[in-house]
Scaffold this motif. Structure first.
Motif, PDB file in Angstrom:
ATOM      1  N   ARG C  65       0.833  -1.213   0.000  1.00 19.55           N
ATOM      2  CA  ARG C  65       0.000   0.000   0.000  1.00 19.55           C
ATOM      3  C   ARG C  65       0.871   1.268   0.000  1.00 19.55           C
ATOM      4  NH1 ARG C  65      -4.358  -1.795   3.646  1.00 19.55           N
ATOM      5  NH2 ARG C  65      -4.941  -3.046   1.823  1.00 19.55           N
ATOM      6  N   LYS C  66       2.040   1.177   0.642  1.00 21.21           N
ATOM      7  CA  LYS C  66       2.892   2.378   0.742  1.00 21.21           C
ATOM      8  C   LYS C  66       3.451   2.819  -0.609  1.00 21.21           C
ATOM      9  CE  LYS C  66       6.992  -0.304   2.132  1.00 21.21           C
ATOM     10  NZ  LYS C  66       8.016  -0.492   3.168  1.00 21.21           N
ATOM     11  N   ASP C  70       3.543   6.337  -4.624  1.00 19.82           N
ATOM     12  CA  ASP C  70       4.966   6.508  -4.937  1.00 19.82           C
ATOM     13  C   ASP C  70       5.369   5.364  -5.887  1.00 19.82           C
ATOM     14  OD1 ASP C  70       7.653   7.107  -4.926  1.00 19.82           O
ATOM     15  OD2 ASP C  70       8.014   6.351  -2.892  1.00 19.82           O
TER      16      ASP C  70
END
Lengths: 144, 144, 144
Positions: C65-66, C70
């Protein structure tokens, strides 16, 4: 046409994996034990090669002293292994080395790329040993 | 159950080691000689692939011109080889490439990571040759 | 003396190439499918290992998810494979991992070097599967 060197190719890769994990764990006697008794090991351009297992240990102890106040995990990753079996049973082996180092809590740093020039022979138990190793450092010329 | 591709797997790795050391030594004719006469080689997204050995040499001579005033030792490290032998005897081979460069007296720089897509075939002497190579650059999309 | 593990050595390397290209393509179900149903996978120090295929997928979905805001292409390059076949048919396998990431239009970054500790077993079709994987991160200690 069957490739004749498949077993040797895998064996050399496996040998390198075990050998270099000893160095990266700073098991210097264990690493020296992957060389023949009378081996020559030149790892740094401009530095006299070490000779004999005892000489390799002494040399590496001295070399690792610089890390005492600067703890770090070094890794030697060998890739692109090229073997050339000789008539006398020895194996000329050349590979690339990517050397990284990681200090506690930091990202890895790529320290150096090298070309490793080995002559491998069979020890008494049939396993591989380095009779010699000379390492060329990219950007710094050839080892002595 | 025995893994049926062990010999081929080692052979492809060995082939890559020899092939890419020619490129890294800027032996461009030698590198082109690891392709078939009619091969196609697309190494850079947005750049027309080179065709035929002579075309590959011309393309690489032009490509390497940019290093003339900026000497550096490049290294192509192929890892994570995945082979898929085809019914016609060719081998679809995919691998990762880590490309580093080292300028005199400096630390290495990781230039690029790529996915290399090869079709390998047997030459007249039974050895492997690239019939095609297309390289995808991470962060820059696919080669033409 | 012939090296007895050549076929297995190549097979493990080939398995890793396919397995990790699934993870790098964020094919999380496919990656989880390279583990046994009841496998344990600890990839990050201080984080509880994931258990079962479904648990591995859930864990990786949360982990990835992080990267949503990005975007980046990650690559896991396994080298220096050391295999140790066990009497029960399983294979203890240890290797180095070099993890890079490339954001669009940027140069790659070396994110981490790791030591990967695997236990591999045979699935119903005879192919390899991870019964467990625990990853030590250099500079950050051991996985849970």
């Amino acid at each position: 046409m069957t490739y004749p060197h498949a077993a040797l190719y895998a064996e050399v890769q496996h040998f390198y994996a075990r050998q270099m994990s000893l160095l990266d764990a700073v098991k210097l006697e264990g690493y020296a034990g992957t060389f023949t008794e009378d081996a020559e090991f030149g790892h740094t351009p401009g530095r006299e090669p070490a000779r004999t297992r005892a000489g390799i240990v002494r040399d590496l102890v001295a070399f690792h002293r610089k890390f005492e106040d600067d703890p770090q995990q070094r890794r030697h990753m060998f890739t692109m292994v090229d073997i050339d079996p000789q008539d006398d049973g020895s194996v000329v082996s050349t590979c690339y080395a990517l050397i990284t180092t990681t200090r506690p809590g930091q990202a890895p740093e790529v320290v150096r790329t090298c070309v490793v020039h080995d002559v491998l022979v069979r020890g008494e138990d049939g396993g591989l040993l380095n009779r010699s190793r000379h390492v060329d450092h990219d950007g710094h010329g050839a080892a002595a």
